[in-house]
Each structure stands twice: as structure tokens, then as C-alpha cells.
Design an enzyme around this catalytic site. Sequence first.
Site, PDB file in Angstrom:
ATOM      1  N   ASN A 157      10.059 -18.303 -42.627  1.00  0.00           N
ATOM      2  CA  ASN A 157      10.336 -18.855 -43.726  1.00  0.00           C
ATOM      3  C   ASN A 157       9.918 -21.199 -43.996  1.00  0.00           C
ATOM      4  OD1 ASN A 157      10.879 -19.123 -41.280  1.00  0.00           O
ATOM      5  ND2 ASN A 157      12.654 -20.471 -40.622  1.00  0.00           N
ATOM      6  N   GLU A 252       8.873 -19.910 -29.790  1.00  0.00           N
ATOM      7  CA  GLU A 252       9.858 -20.041 -30.124  1.00  0.00           C
ATOM      8  C   GLU A 252      10.845 -19.184 -30.790  1.00  0.00           C
ATOM      9  OE1 GLU A 252      12.724 -22.069 -33.968  1.00  0.00           O
ATOM     10  OE2 GLU A 252      10.374 -23.419 -33.392  1.00  0.00           O
ATOM     11  N   CYS A 286      16.044 -20.963 -37.819  1.00  0.00           N
ATOM     12  CA  CYS A 286      16.914 -20.287 -36.488  1.00  0.00           C
ATOM     13  C   CYS A 286      17.373 -21.717 -35.731  1.00  0.00           C
ATOM     14  CB  CYS A 286      15.094 -20.507 -35.372  1.00  0.00           C
ATOM     15  SG  CYS A 286      14.482 -21.956 -35.075  1.00  0.00           S
TER      16      CYS A 286
END
Length: 478
Positions: A157, A252, A286
Site C-alpha cells: 500500500n 506493524e 493500516c
Amino acid sequence: MAEVALLDSWIDGREDRRDDQARYELISPVDGSVASRIVDSDAGLVDAAVASALAAFRAHRATPAATRAAWLADAADEIEAEKQAIVAALIRDIGKPVRPATFEAGRSAAFVRLVAAEIGALRGETLPLDIAAQGAGRHGFTRRVPYGVVGAITPFNAPANLLVQKVAPALAMGNAAVVKPAPQGVETALIIARAFQRAGLPDGMFNIVPGNRETARALAAHPNVSAVTFTGGTAAGDALARAAGAKKFVAELGSNAANIVCADADLDDAAARIAGSAFEASGQQCISAQRVIVDREVVDQFLEKFVAAARALVVGEASDEATAVGPMVSAAAADRVQSMIDDAVERGAALALAPTRRDAILGPAIVVDPPREARLMSEEAFGPVAVVIPADGVEDALAIANDSEFGLQGACFTRDLATAFWVADELDVGSLWINEGSRFRLDTYPFGGSRRSGFGREGVRYAMEELSQLKFVGIRLP
């Protein structure tokens, strides 16, 4: 017809093209064409990349900090010079609209420059060893030293930004890096690798192994990789942590970001900021706002403003300067998000804003008050959909927000300082913004999650500390 690019591994400062390696096609979400044919690196290529990185690390581990800072500062300039090439790759390979693609390219160069500047600010400490009787006549100090070879695994992304978020801190601390980018980020990774090479980074210090899950697993498990840094889904993080075993692992992971809107909030401001957080970048971040928890006293007013703010976002082609919500990474990704919306509606939720759909482009969707069993309440949508949930005051809003396995970054909108501190104490997240949407991020603060959203922190200084280790030296004076 334009020739389709062949994208290969980057090992020891050159493309490593091997005819015996399998390839897969990357389909552009913009027009459905084949964007590139990418090598699917096997264990042999991973071995070669790690061996190159280990040799380079050993050869250059004594490089002065000033030289490492110069490599990074020059690399930032070179990345900036490649801005248009990076933007074109982001548009073609992931469908990122031109405005956010341009921002990402600029942010990536700026991040590398910040890391270069931070090298001189890192400190060790002296220790008063004589606080213990046995320490008399002895002196101690600490300093930060590299791990060796860092394996970095990055998602689709933000393929420029999330790559430099890992590689620049690793290199700054004296490590060598081997990167396994998502398929949609391979072309961008190669552009950045060449930029570092032109900046004078020695060959082997930054290698790339394209591939899929098996490539990532082989990199994480490699015995000569001493630390792994990963951004991606929680299930993938679990698998990679198991593969990595007993080594440093920074992750993450997933999210289902909660944005709390209190009764005293500026509703116009909250609606506009949360709409941007939820729907821009097609919700494919996210920390995109997914659960919007609104005090019941103002939920109707907020919802009206939120729908209006979402409708004001331009949905369109990635190449259009006006587009805020462009294609998702694939038509299959859009199908997946639509199925989550359908699931919530079938379970009794209301649809305040139905999404438009064309190929991989999915417009904003707003779902109201789904039951707890709906997938949108517990899973990460990673798409342009937000759920509005009424709450009976701040305490109830906190209970709803914390009813999740995730805890990456959250937000709260309130005019009351006491409420802000209450939420700061009680909302179980790694990062929190007051009166700013959950998707807002600066690279200078510690960023990372709690619970199933991961462990470790990114951000300039914090990533540098994660990708180095403390070494103690004690001296006894004769």
C-alpha cells in the site's frame, strides 16, 4: 503494444536475472493490463542475497557515522530526482491516485534525509558502576551497534514510504538490508535501490528479493538474518515470527482503527477529518478509520455531516489530479470489501452511503450500527468503508473501542481536556490522536501497535533504536 518489463532480484549492486526462476504477472488495477513480470525468488536467490549482504556488512561495519550519514543524505537527493518515476510506478502498480502518490514519493526522500540527520543525535550513556561496592574502580558505558543483516518485508500500500522506513534506519545503524517487497512494490523498490547505489552505498548493503509468501518465510528464517522488520497482516506476522524464531522481530500488523466522537466535539471538523481518514487511499492503510464510535446524543447530526463529507470526495481514475478515492489494489480486493459490507447489511445494519463500483474502483461506504458479529466489527477491512456505532457516553465508547484484538492507532474528538486525558489513559492503542483522524501520521514520533497490532516502534529515531542493539563496555582501571 508496449513491452512488459521483467523485474528481477537486485543482488550485489546489479539485477540478477536467472532464466530458471519462475515468474508471475502483476496486473495493473488501473486498466487490467500486465504491468510487469516479476521473478519469484526461490531459496537459492534468498541465500545469494543474504550472502551478499553479510559480506558487505562485514566489509563496511567500521564505516564512520559521517560516511553513513552522507550515503543517506545523497540517497535522499537521488530519490527526489526519481520522483516522477516513483509516482508513475505507484499509479500503474497499485492504482494510487496522483496526488497521494506524489506525496508518498516526496515523503520517502524526506524520511531518508531525517534519518541521515538523526545519526549524529544518537547517544550512549555512562554508568555509575561504583553504586555497587564491587564496581569501585570500574567505569562503564554503552553504545549502539548493528545486528548485521536485517530482513525487511514490506506491503503493497505504500511501497516507497514503507521501504525507506525500514531500510534507511537499518543502514544508518550500520546494518546491511535484504528487502522482500510486495509484488506491487517491486518496481518502486528497484528504483530506490538504484538511487542508493548512485549515492555511493556499497554494493551488497541493500539487496532485493521479489517473491511471495515462501520468499518472505525463507528470508525471515535465514540463519544469517539477525533481525526482521515486517509490515503487513496479523496472520502473516504470526507465520513470519514462527519462521524467524529466536531473533529480533519488529512488526506493524493489522488494525481496525477506532475514532471516538464525543458529544462536545466540533462535528464538522470531526466528520471531515474522519472521512479523509476512512476513504482516502481507498482505505488501504493500516490506520484508516474503520470504526467511528459516536456519542448517541449527536450521532444523527454527525452521520449527516459524515455522509456529506464522504460524498464530497472525488472518486475516479488514479491519473486524475482531483481523485481522492481511486482504484483498490485489485478487483478482487474490492470484491472482498463489498462482501464485508453485504455481510453487515444482511445481519441488520443500515447503509447510510452505498458504495459505487467500477472494476477495481470502490467508492466510500458508510455502514450504521452493525451487530457485534458482523465482520466489519472485528476484521480489518483495508478498504473504503467505515462503520458508525452509537455509544452512551465516553465510558461506553471506550469499551466499544477496546473490544477488539487490535490496537494500532486511534483517535478521539473532544473539546474537553479531561476527556482527552481519560481517553489517552484508557484506549488501548500504541498511538493516539486527539482532534485528528486516525490516519494522520508523522515520521518523527514512535509509531506501532499493542495487542495483535504488533510490537516494536517505527519513526526516525525509534526505528534506528529497534534496528540496533545496546553494547556495554566495562573498564577496570589497574
